[in-house]
Design an enzyme around this catalytic site. Structure first.
Site, PDB file in Angstrom:
ATOM      1  N   ASP A  48      54.435  59.736 -71.588  1.00 56.05           N
ATOM      2  CA  ASP A  48      54.345  60.365 -72.911  1.00 56.05           C
ATOM      3  C   ASP A  48      54.710  61.860 -72.836  1.00 56.05           C
ATOM      4  OD1 ASP A  48      51.986  58.287 -74.367  1.00 56.05           O
ATOM      5  OD2 ASP A  48      52.241  58.358 -72.203  1.00 56.05           O
ATOM      6  N   GLU A  90      56.420  70.465 -68.046  1.00 56.90           N
ATOM      7  CA  GLU A  90      57.417  69.395 -67.902  1.00 56.90           C
ATOM      8  C   GLU A  90      58.846  69.905 -68.032  1.00 56.90           C
ATOM      9  OE1 GLU A  90      54.573  69.184 -69.483  1.00 56.90           O
ATOM     10  OE2 GLU A  90      53.564  67.600 -68.362  1.00 56.90           O
ATOM     11  N   HIS A 136      48.659  58.727 -74.388  1.00 60.78           N
ATOM     12  CA  HIS A 136      48.623  58.296 -72.984  1.00 60.78           C
ATOM     13  C   HIS A 136      48.903  56.803 -72.842  1.00 60.78           C
ATOM     14  CE1 HIS A 136      46.336  62.037 -73.107  1.00 60.78           C
ATOM     15  NE2 HIS A 136      46.616  62.192 -71.830  1.00 60.78           N
ATOM     16  N   GLN A 180      53.040  62.919 -65.347  1.00 62.88           N
ATOM     17  CA  GLN A 180      51.694  62.386 -65.144  1.00 62.88           C
ATOM     18  C   GLN A 180      51.457  61.175 -66.054  1.00 62.88           C
ATOM     19  OE1 GLN A 180      47.992  64.887 -65.801  1.00 62.88           O
ATOM     20  NE2 GLN A 180      48.261  64.880 -63.581  1.00 62.88           N
ATOM     21  N   PHE A 181      51.939  61.277 -67.275  1.00 63.97           N
ATOM     22  CA  PHE A 181      52.080  60.132 -68.183  1.00 63.97           C
ATOM     23  C   PHE A 181      53.479  60.262 -68.770  1.00 63.97           C
ATOM     24  CE2 PHE A 181      47.589  60.485 -67.783  1.00 63.97           C
ATOM     25  CZ  PHE A 181      47.065  59.211 -67.978  1.00 63.97           C
TER      26      PHE A 181
END
Lengths: 335, 322
Positions: free
Chosen positions: B83, B58, B125, B80-81
């Protein structure tokens, strides 16, 4: 093809630029010690051959990301000494309008994407600049300067891995000055051959004497030519040393022995190159003295400009979070 | 009819057609089409130069997006999430957020992805991490509740010249749908919307909270109580005027969000209402939020944790009786 290292006058230019970086930093140190400069500064004294040796082979259109010790990169990439000095003083005429300071120098018109107070943070950003160049097929390259400390940061891994897998036109230049603030490299990583990590990312790695501008220049020219011709990224480790402390105010000893510091000072990159130019008769003593005078005048002019410049209006503190005059800064994209 | 998910995909696709500088970057977004399939089909439509699969990194994704954005491209980066944005936090809050202020440098980057609970994703998530960024000057934070707004706001976000964090609610992806107008439209960043007019109390909310409030409002209608609902749509910059106008109109207010209570958006709203509309209030400001715990996994625990229409209804009755 003639390599750029054989261009006549190249190392005379290298000498001029290294001297500019050195005199700039020593003047900044003097002004800082007089209490005239706010904040804190990290000086590049001793490492000039790295920024200059690499930037000799970059055009204005190429991009550079830099570090907390980045005045040298900014000057070598082409920001004027006046704008850098004014920014160190927090003046309205500084390259960031006084809102950034030493660790937030920026000049997109010369391809300088910022000094950066966060260790390692410029590495993925350089990968992104390389990605943009690749997507646009613009022929530009990006260079990330960073220290040995950043090589142990996660951003190093992520940035090099991305550049490797996408074959980006990026050269990662590690200025290994052996200490991350005060922690010696031997206490920070078991494999101290940082250039060898290139293999992990499937790119060529090389280690050179970072106090020898000709060695840096040759290695950088090779890596940059590879990047420009689609050959992908490289990792170039330049082994060097800072003659001063981590920041101005740190004596730079205690964690480093005086003998070690003195031994490195004997390997001054500027003195080394001056002697070579004389020895090879590439420059007359008088020509070098002319350069030295010219640099002194430029630094004096920069200081005069910075001191005479106005401070920002206090109301400026509340502006610039979002754009006010649409299109002004965005115009740089037309490049 | 388009789902919330399809609306976002449509908006991204239209912007990619409109502007060749827009490209997508993220984990498993190209061949796989993204974990929630937002970018499904994009690789075939736009090719691998504009739909870029990345490794799991990330900090690298956000950093590379910033570098490309500084050069004038318009990256849309997927977490992707949401979080996982914690792994790129430095690049977001230090580098991207402060480029404009430090340098007057535009960073036309969108970071988007699924947030929120209700799908039994567990502690890593299911979070609503918008408040981490609500506190960071220089960012724009968007959180749509409907397909119409999701499409209009993703398009505005992509066209914006500053970094925008776009929080999608994953429980809404396939659950809400509506007819979308044909052709190009945008929804402005920074504008809240009164989604339901009312006179007895106001619910100020966003994202999944809008749907909880709408459900509660119908039940209250049958009890003769009229609830106004304000959907913030953008959290930063905050549309304070619309919030205060509603409070001045109804004099009773519930601040509702799925994010946890302490340090959430509701606290800031409560402070502003106290500062600027105190004399209009007939009752205490009420906050409804998730409790200050991680998001639990087990469905029974998660249900207890999340706000819902029933909790809104109970608080609304209490507030009206005050």
């Amino acid at each position: 093809m003639a390599t750029p290292t054989t261009q006549p006058g190249l190392f005379l230019e290298a000498y001029r630029r290294m001297l500019l970086l050195r005199r700039f930093e020593l003047k900044a140190q003097e002004l800082y010690r007089r209490g005239e400069m706010p904040g804190f500064i990290h000086l590049y004294v001793g490492e000039e051959a790295v920024a200059v040796g690499v930037c000799l082979h970059l055009s204005r259109e190429d991009y550079v990301t830099s570090t907390h010790r980045g005045h040298g990169h900014a000057l070598a990439k082409g920001i004027s000494a006046r704008e850098v000095m004014a920014e160190l003083f927090g003046k309205a005429t500084g390259c960031s309008g006084g809102r950034g300071g030493s660790m937030h120098l920026y000049a997109p018109d010369v391809g300088f994407l910022g000094t950066n107070g966060l260790v390692g943070a410029g590495i993925p950003v350089a990968a992104g600049a390389g990605l943009a160049a690749q997507l646009r097929r613009s022929g530009q390259v990006a260079v990330a300067f960073f220290g040995d400390g950043a090589a142990n940061h996660g951003a190093f891994h992520e940035g090099l891995n991305l550049a490797g897998v996408w074959n980006l036109p990026v050269v990662f230049v590690c200025e290994n000055n052996l200490y991350a603030t005060q922690t010696p490299l031997r206490m920070a990583t078991k494999n101290q051959d940082i250039s060898s990590r290139a293999a992990a990312y499937g790119m060529p790695g090389a280690a050179v004497d970072g106090n020898d501008v000709e060695a840096v220049s040759a290695a950088a020219a090779e890596a940059l030519a590879r990047a420009r011709s689609g050959g992908g990224p490289s990792l170039l480790e330049c082994r060097t040393y800072r003659f001063l402390g981590h920041h101005e105010g740190d004596p730079g000893t205690g964690y480093r022995s005086r003998e070690e510091v003195e031994a490195w000072k004997k390997r001054c990159p500027i003195a080394l190159e001056r002697a070579r130019l004389i020895e090879r008769a590439e420059a007359a003593e008088t020509a070098l003295q002319d350069i030295e005078r010219e640099v002194e005048e430029m630094i004096a002019g920069a200081v005069e400009f910075a001191l005479a410049s106005p401070l920002p209006d206090a109301a400026e503190a509340l502006r610039h979070v979002f754009p006010e005059a649409a299109g002004s800064a965005e115009a740089v994209w037309a490049r | 009819m388009a789902t919330y998910l399809e609306a976002i995909r449509e908006g991204i696709g239209e912007e990619m057609e409109r502007d060749p500088g827009v490209f997508l970057i993220g984990e498993d977004i190209a061949v796989y089409g993204g974990a929630f399939k937002i970018t499904a089909g994009m690789l075939d439509r736009f090719g691998e130069r504009r739909v870029v699969d990345t490794p799991l990194c990330e900090s690298g994704i956000v950093g590379a997006a910033i570098g490309a954005a500084l050069m004038g491209l318009r990256p849309v980066a997927e977490m992707q999430f949401m979080d996982f944005i914690s792994c790129g936090f430095d690049q977001v809050v230090n580098f991207a957020a402060k480029c404009r202020y430090r340098w007057n440098a535009p960073v036309p980057m969108v970071i988007r992805g699924p947030s929120g609970g209700g799908t039994h994703g567990g502690p890593f998530h299911s979070q609503n991490p918008e408040a981490w960024f609500f506190h960071t000057p220089g960012l724009k934070v968007v959180a749509p509740a409907t397909p119409y707004d999701a499409k209009g706001l993703i398009k505005s976000s992509i066209r914006d010249n500053d970094p925008v964090l776009f929080f999608e609610h994953k429980a809404l992806y396939r659950r809400v749908k509506e007819d979308l107008p044909a052709g190009d439209y945008t929804v402005p960043i920074g504008k809240a919307k009164v989604v339901r007019e009312g006179k007895d109390l106001s619910v100020i909310t966003y994202g999944s909270g809008v749907h909880m409030a709408l459900e509660a409002a119908e039940a209250l209608d049958r009890e003769g109580v009229s609830m106004e609902i304000v959907d913030l749509r953008t959290l930063l910059p905050l549309d304070e005027d619309t919030v205060l106008a509603s409070v001045r109109k109804t004099s009773r207010v519930i601040l509702l969000h799925e994010d946890t209570l302490t340090g959430g958006i509701g606290g800031e709203l409560a402070a502003r209402i106290a500062e600027k509309a105190f004399e209009f209030l007939d009752a205490p400001v009420v906050r409804i939020a998730a409790p200050d715990t991680p998001v639990p996994f087990s469905p029974v625990l998660e249900e207890a944790f999340l706000p819902n229409a029933r909790k809104v209804l109970e608080k609304a009755r209490w507030l009206c009786a005050y």
